[in-house]
Design a protein around this motif. Structure first.
Motif, short mmCIF file in Angstrom:
data_model
loop_
_atom_site.label_atom_id
_atom_site.label_comp_id
_atom_site.label_asym_id
_atom_site.label_seq_id
_atom_site.Cartn_x
_atom_site.Cartn_y
_atom_site.Cartn_z
N GLN A 166 0.83 -1.20 0.00
CA GLN A 166 0.00 0.00 0.00
C GLN A 166 0.87 1.25 0.00
N ALA A 167 1.88 1.25 0.86
CA ALA A 167 2.78 2.41 0.89
C ALA A 167 3.56 2.53 -0.42
N LEU A 168 3.98 1.39 -0.98
CA LEU A 168 4.73 1.42 -2.23
C LEU A 168 3.86 1.95 -3.37
N ALA A 169 2.59 1.54 -3.40
CA ALA A 169 1.69 2.01 -4.46
C ALA A 169 1.51 3.53 -4.37
N ALA A 170 1.38 4.03 -3.13
CA ALA A 170 1.23 5.48 -2.96
C ALA A 170 2.50 6.21 -3.38
N LEU A 171 3.66 5.65 -3.04
CA LEU A 171 4.93 6.27 -3.44
C LEU A 171 5.10 6.25 -4.95
N GLY A 228 -0.95 29.84 -3.58
CA GLY A 228 -1.24 29.62 -2.16
C GLY A 228 -1.64 28.18 -1.88
N ALA A 229 -2.53 27.62 -2.72
CA ALA A 229 -2.96 26.24 -2.51
C ALA A 229 -1.83 25.26 -2.78
N HIS A 230 -1.01 25.55 -3.80
CA HIS A 230 0.10 24.65 -4.13
C HIS A 230 1.13 24.62 -3.01
N LEU A 231 1.43 25.78 -2.48
CA LEU A 231 2.40 25.84 -1.38
C LEU A 231 1.88 25.10 -0.14
N LYS A 232 0.61 25.23 0.13
CA LYS A 232 0.04 24.54 1.29
C LYS A 232 0.17 23.04 1.12
N THR A 233 -0.11 22.54 -0.08
CA THR A 233 0.01 21.11 -0.34
C THR A 233 1.47 20.66 -0.27
N LEU A 234 2.36 21.45 -0.86
CA LEU A 234 3.78 21.10 -0.83
C LEU A 234 4.31 21.04 0.60
N GLN A 235 3.88 21.96 1.44
CA GLN A 235 4.32 21.96 2.83
C GLN A 235 3.82 20.72 3.56
N SER A 236 2.60 20.25 3.21
CA SER A 236 2.10 19.00 3.80
C SER A 236 2.92 17.81 3.32
N LEU A 237 3.25 17.80 2.04
CA LEU A 237 4.02 16.70 1.48
C LEU A 237 5.43 16.64 2.07
N LEU A 238 6.01 17.81 2.34
CA LEU A 238 7.38 17.87 2.82
C LEU A 238 7.49 17.94 4.34
N GLY A 239 6.34 17.92 5.00
CA GLY A 239 6.32 18.19 6.44
C GLY A 239 7.21 17.30 7.28
N GLY A 240 7.23 15.98 6.98
CA GLY A 240 7.97 15.07 7.84
C GLY A 240 9.34 14.68 7.34
N VAL A 241 9.82 15.38 6.31
CA VAL A 241 11.12 15.02 5.73
C VAL A 241 12.12 16.11 6.03
N LYS A 242 13.24 15.73 6.58
CA LYS A 242 14.29 16.69 6.88
C LYS A 242 15.07 17.03 5.62
N SER A 243 15.48 18.27 5.52
CA SER A 243 16.28 18.68 4.36
C SER A 243 17.67 18.07 4.43
N LEU A 301 4.95 8.54 4.76
CA LEU A 301 4.66 7.43 3.85
C LEU A 301 5.92 6.62 3.57
N LEU A 302 7.04 7.30 3.39
CA LEU A 302 8.31 6.62 3.17
C LEU A 302 8.72 5.82 4.39
N THR A 303 8.52 6.39 5.57
CA THR A 303 8.83 5.68 6.82
C THR A 303 7.95 4.45 6.98
N ALA A 304 6.65 4.58 6.63
CA ALA A 304 5.74 3.44 6.72
C ALA A 304 6.17 2.31 5.79
#
Length: 378
Positions: free
Chosen positions: A114-119, A363-378, A209-212
């Motif tokens: 499931q996680a792989l399919a989402a990735l 504005g909407a794109h940035l909000k989504t990008l911040q959610s996508l990148l939220g748990g990943v460290k630079s 998702l990557l961690t899962a």
């Protein structure tokens, strides 16, 4: 008349898009890429676990030397072969652990897939990941602005007929209206194309998702190691009916039953621990570092999304500044009543509509990008 036609076309476009989205969602619901895989591994594990959990029924019929020795020398035979019948039940208690582990491994494989399919869905969308909500925001902004723009141009055409407006003024505003229409069409086409691609949870944290995925993959290997270790043990109980038939000697068996408890251990188990640890660590490295692995590709995608986020943050600041400036100019212009000022106001309104649509998208794109990148460290 033209305004009515334009509004009707716009409504038709929205209705068609809404119906297309319903069709796409129904197709997605019926074609969940992980559903078939999970059903298969669960069914396979249940079939294998059924053999581990159930007792064994056995039976044997044969001839054995069951006579008694006559005399004291070693050459005396034990007697002629006699018929022997054995039947009963056997159960290996280690099978309880193996069966449960097989079912647990199937669930871990399902979560992994499931996680792989989402990735993989995120990878298929690539740098366009996160655009669904952004395109919807732009479409809403344009849907609010286009009717007002159509009315404005229609009024200007009437003024042209009356001689209170020039053809140059009409053309200037008409060009701005055509730009808004073109932007609306491009937005709907982009949304339609995204609807044909694999479903992606736009607001889901890719880091989580990557961690899962990595956690489930590691658990699959850990459970596989547990199954390998379990093969070294055997704790079985066997019992049932056992009788020898001898018409001549008339062997007397008051209770032709038997029971046996067997405990077995393969000493190779002593060397399994280090080998299983090596296999588990090797799988972690393979999953993380393989050239064609999803985790490696996702990390590369996350780097690209960070660059996109930084660029769009800068662009949003610029667009927001322009919107504020134009709104200020519009407030000043609306206080004046001259014809030339009204034409400038019309131009400002259409340009402001375009910038607000872009602002909504960013504005909407940035909000989504911040959610996508939220748990990943630079």
């Amino acid at each position: 008349m033209r305004t009515s036609l334009a509004c009707g076309a716009l409504m038709g476009m929205w209705l068609g898009t809404a119906l297309a989205e319903d069709d796409v969602e129904s197709v997605r619901a019926r074609s969940n890429p992980a559903q078939g895989y999970c059903e298969r591994v669960r069914g396979t594990s249940r079939a294998e676990a059924a053999l581990e959990w159930a007792p064994e029924v056995f039976a044997s019929v044969g001839a054995v030397n069951a006579g008694v020795a006559i005399g004291g020398n070693d050459d005396t035979p034990l007697g002629s072969p006699k018929m022997r019948v054995t039947a009963g039940l056997g159960y290996d208690f280690v099978g309880i652990y193996r069966g449960r582990t097989l079912r647990s491994r199937a669930e871990a494989e399902c979560r992994r897939y499931q996680a792989l399919a989402a990735l993989q869905g995120a990878l298929a969308r690539g740098s366009r990941l996160g655009e669904t909500e952004a395109l919807q925001a732009r479409a809403r902004a344009l849907a609010e602005a286009l009717p007002q723009a159509e009315t404005l141009v229609s009024s200007l055409r009437e003024e042209l007929r009356d001689g209170s407006a020039t053809l140059e003024e009409l053309n200037a505003v008409q060009v701005r209206l055509d730009q808004l229409r073109s932007l609306a069409r491009d937005t709907e086409q982009a949304r339609a194309r995204l609807g044909l691609e694999p479903a992606v949870a736009e607001g889901q944290d890719l880091g989580a998702l990557l961690t899962a995925f990595e956690s489930a993959d590691d658990q699959v290997e850990a459970l596989a190691g547990g199954l390998r270790r379990a093969r070294a043990w055997r704790v079985s109980l066997r019992g049932g009916y056992d009788e020898v038939f001898d018409e001549i000697l008339d062997v007397d068996q008051d209770t032709p039953l038997f029971g046996q408890l067997t405990v077995g251990y393969n000493i190779g188990h002593l060397w399994q621990g280090k080998a299983n640890a090596q296999a588990r660590e090797g799988r972690r490295q393979e999953t993380r570092d393989a050239v064609d692995s999803a985790p490696r590709q996702v990390r590369q995608l996350l780097g690209e999304l960070r660059l996109t986020e930084q660029g769009e943050q800068q662009r949003l600041r610029e667009v927001s500044t322009l919107v504020s400036d134009l709104e200020g100019q519009l407030r000043e212009v609306e206080q004046l009543e001259t014809r030339q000022v009204r034409r400038f106001r019309d131009y400002l309104l259409l340009e402001l509509a375009r910038l607000k649509a872009e602002q909504a998208y960013l504005g909407a794109h940035l909000k989504t990008l911040q959610s996508l990148l939220g748990g990943v460290k630079s």
